[in-house]
Scaffold this motif. Sequence first.
Motif, PDB file in Angstrom:
ATOM      1  N   LEU A  21     -14.808  99.607  26.247  1.00 28.64           N
ATOM      2  CA  LEU A  21     -16.048  98.917  25.891  1.00 28.64           C
ATOM      3  C   LEU A  21     -16.757  99.649  24.755  1.00 28.64           C
ATOM      4  O   LEU A  21     -17.226  99.022  23.800  1.00 28.64           O
ATOM      5  CB  LEU A  21     -16.954  98.811  27.123  1.00 28.64           C
ATOM      6  CG  LEU A  21     -18.178  97.911  26.999  1.00 28.64           C
ATOM      7  CD1 LEU A  21     -18.543  97.338  28.374  1.00 28.64           C
ATOM      8  CD2 LEU A  21     -19.386  98.663  26.460  1.00 28.64           C
ATOM      9  N   SER A  24     -15.033  99.083  21.466  1.00 30.37           N
ATOM     10  CA  SER A  24     -15.239  97.725  20.961  1.00 30.37           C
ATOM     11  C   SER A  24     -16.604  97.574  20.303  1.00 30.37           C
ATOM     12  O   SER A  24     -16.807  96.650  19.498  1.00 30.37           O
ATOM     13  CB  SER A  24     -15.090  96.707  22.094  1.00 30.37           C
ATOM     14  OG  SER A  24     -16.185  96.795  23.000  1.00 30.37           O
ATOM     15  N   VAL A  64     -18.141  90.650  22.244  1.00 28.06           N
ATOM     16  CA  VAL A  64     -18.266  89.916  23.506  1.00 28.06           C
ATOM     17  C   VAL A  64     -17.188  88.846  23.612  1.00 28.06           C
ATOM     18  O   VAL A  64     -16.594  88.651  24.674  1.00 28.06           O
ATOM     19  CB  VAL A  64     -19.672  89.277  23.631  1.00 28.06           C
ATOM     20  CG1 VAL A  64     -19.778  88.454  24.916  1.00 28.06           C
ATOM     21  CG2 VAL A  64     -20.748  90.350  23.618  1.00 28.06           C
ATOM     22  N   TRP A  67     -13.962  90.413  24.481  1.00 26.44           N
ATOM     23  CA  TRP A  67     -13.976  90.957  25.846  1.00 26.44           C
ATOM     24  C   TRP A  67     -13.896  89.854  26.893  1.00 26.44           C
ATOM     25  O   TRP A  67     -13.168  89.962  27.870  1.00 26.44           O
ATOM     26  CB  TRP A  67     -15.245  91.773  26.040  1.00 26.44           C
ATOM     27  CG  TRP A  67     -15.220  92.675  27.229  1.00 26.44           C
ATOM     28  CD1 TRP A  67     -15.632  92.380  28.497  1.00 26.44           C
ATOM     29  CD2 TRP A  67     -14.765  94.035  27.280  1.00 26.44           C
ATOM     30  NE1 TRP A  67     -15.477  93.465  29.323  1.00 26.44           N
ATOM     31  CE2 TRP A  67     -14.943  94.497  28.600  1.00 26.44           C
ATOM     32  CE3 TRP A  67     -14.233  94.906  26.335  1.00 26.44           C
ATOM     33  CZ2 TRP A  67     -14.614  95.784  28.996  1.00 26.44           C
ATOM     34  CZ3 TRP A  67     -13.897  96.202  26.722  1.00 26.44           C
ATOM     35  CH2 TRP A  67     -14.097  96.620  28.038  1.00 26.44           C
ATOM     36  N   ASN A  68     -14.679  88.791  26.696  1.00 28.59           N
ATOM     37  CA  ASN A  68     -14.813  87.735  27.711  1.00 28.59           C
ATOM     38  C   ASN A  68     -14.005  86.487  27.411  1.00 28.59           C
ATOM     39  O   ASN A  68     -13.917  85.598  28.253  1.00 28.59           O
ATOM     40  CB  ASN A  68     -16.287  87.322  27.862  1.00 28.59           C
ATOM     41  CG  ASN A  68     -17.130  88.431  28.465  1.00 28.59           C
ATOM     42  OD1 ASN A  68     -16.602  89.417  28.941  1.00 28.59           O
ATOM     43  ND2 ASN A  68     -18.430  88.250  28.438  1.00 28.59           N
ATOM     44  N   SER A  72     -18.013  82.738  27.064  1.00 28.22           N
ATOM     45  CA  SER A  72     -19.379  83.072  26.661  1.00 28.22           C
ATOM     46  C   SER A  72     -19.837  82.334  25.406  1.00 28.22           C
ATOM     47  O   SER A  72     -20.932  82.610  24.910  1.00 28.22           O
ATOM     48  CB  SER A  72     -19.497  84.586  26.421  1.00 28.22           C
ATOM     49  OG  SER A  72     -19.342  85.304  27.624  1.00 28.22           O
ATOM     50  N   ASP A 235     -23.426  91.178  29.432  1.00 25.93           N
ATOM     51  CA  ASP A 235     -22.487  90.070  29.597  1.00 25.93           C
ATOM     52  C   ASP A 235     -21.055  90.574  29.717  1.00 25.93           C
ATOM     53  O   ASP A 235     -20.258  90.036  30.490  1.00 25.93           O
ATOM     54  CB  ASP A 235     -22.611  89.107  28.411  1.00 25.93           C
ATOM     55  CG  ASP A 235     -22.025  87.742  28.718  1.00 25.93           C
ATOM     56  OD1 ASP A 235     -22.519  87.097  29.658  1.00 25.93           O
ATOM     57  OD2 ASP A 235     -21.084  87.323  28.033  1.00 25.93           O
ATOM     58  N   MET A 236     -20.728  91.608  28.963  1.00 26.56           N
ATOM     59  CA  MET A 236     -19.381  92.168  29.041  1.00 26.56           C
ATOM     60  C   MET A 236     -19.136  92.830  30.399  1.00 26.56           C
ATOM     61  O   MET A 236     -18.059  92.701  30.984  1.00 26.56           O
ATOM     62  CB  MET A 236     -19.185  93.181  27.902  1.00 26.56           C
ATOM     63  CG  MET A 236     -19.229  92.541  26.515  1.00 26.56           C
ATOM     64  SD  MET A 236     -19.518  93.716  25.174  1.00 26.56           S
ATOM     65  CE  MET A 236     -17.878  94.367  24.916  1.00 26.56           C
ATOM     66  N   LYS A 237     -20.143  93.511  30.911  1.00 30.52           N
ATOM     67  CA  LYS A 237     -20.014  94.185  32.203  1.00 30.52           C
ATOM     68  C   LYS A 237     -20.056  93.196  33.360  1.00 30.52           C
ATOM     69  O   LYS A 237     -19.511  93.473  34.429  1.00 30.52           O
ATOM     70  CB  LYS A 237     -21.133  95.210  32.367  1.00 30.52           C
ATOM     71  CG  LYS A 237     -21.102  96.364  31.388  1.00 30.52           C
ATOM     72  CD  LYS A 237     -20.114  97.432  31.805  1.00 30.52           C
ATOM     73  CE  LYS A 237     -20.536  98.171  33.046  1.00 30.52           C
ATOM     74  NZ  LYS A 237     -19.493  99.168  33.446  1.00 30.52           N
ATOM     75  N   GLU A 240     -16.552  92.215  34.512  1.00 36.43           N
ATOM     76  CA  GLU A 240     -15.884  93.311  35.223  1.00 36.43           C
ATOM     77  C   GLU A 240     -16.467  93.513  36.608  1.00 36.43           C
ATOM     78  O   GLU A 240     -15.753  93.608  37.611  1.00 36.43           O
ATOM     79  CB  GLU A 240     -16.031  94.607  34.397  1.00 36.43           C
ATOM     80  CG  GLU A 240     -15.546  95.846  35.132  1.00 36.43           C
ATOM     81  CD  GLU A 240     -16.117  97.122  34.524  1.00 36.43           C
ATOM     82  OE1 GLU A 240     -16.035  98.162  35.188  1.00 36.43           O
ATOM     83  OE2 GLU A 240     -16.654  97.063  33.409  1.00 36.43           O
TER      84      GLU A 240
END
Length: 251
Positions: A21, A24, A64, A67-68, A72, A235-237, A240
């Motif tokens: 993270l 990124s 983001v 990652w997602n 999103s 939002d990224m966390k 997870e």
Amino acid sequence: MDILETDAYDRRHRRNVSCALFFSLVPFFLSTAAYFYLWTPDSPPSIMSAGVKSAPVLLLAAAVLGWNGGQSILGVVGGLIFSAVGDGCLIWPELFLYGMGAFAVAHLLYSISFLSSRYASYSSSGSSSWIRLLYLIVLIAGVGFYIFLYPFLLKLPNSDMLVPAVGIYVALISLMGALAIRTQHMPTLLGSLIFMVSDLSLALQVFKVMENMQHGNIIVMVTYYLAQLLIAVGDMKAVEDKDDFSKWKRS
């Protein structure tokens, strides 16, 4: 022994995810540093200055999205893209209303994201009295700030457009802040509240409530980039942590 091994694996996994993270987000940190290094607030508006200002938020959107995935786009990624559009518009004073409109759409998209199932694990106790109290405080603060701004808005040349536009904007950012509280997710909550503080600082200067503060623009931009970073990380966390929550429920 199996429990210890599982716990060690989870710790390594979380450490690896945190490192991934962070890496990124390196482009965001570098572009933010470049913005403040190159920043000359007295220089005339230009496409280049708009690009430098918008770049950190666009890079956050890319992080983001990477990652997602696409989940999103109609949420935090979309909000970051519209925020970048707003950043570019605000470079030119005559495009202020367009910039405010872009940020209003961003707040609406953030609000939609905070209502999504990715944040559901945090909002299970959202009916508690202290959460309701925080809702009330944010909404009252929004209404109070608009009432405070109202006489200053009336003095501006384009008050017939600014008075309703600012009212709608304050309503949307207050809604976004209230829904961030609902998630009970600390990065999301802090990011949304800091965003409100950043906009408060900007409004006090733009609408001539007070003389431009020394380093006022720096305060606005530091809080703004920090707010967007926290909302993006939240939002990224959320994906997870949602997965971890689901595994815990199945165990």
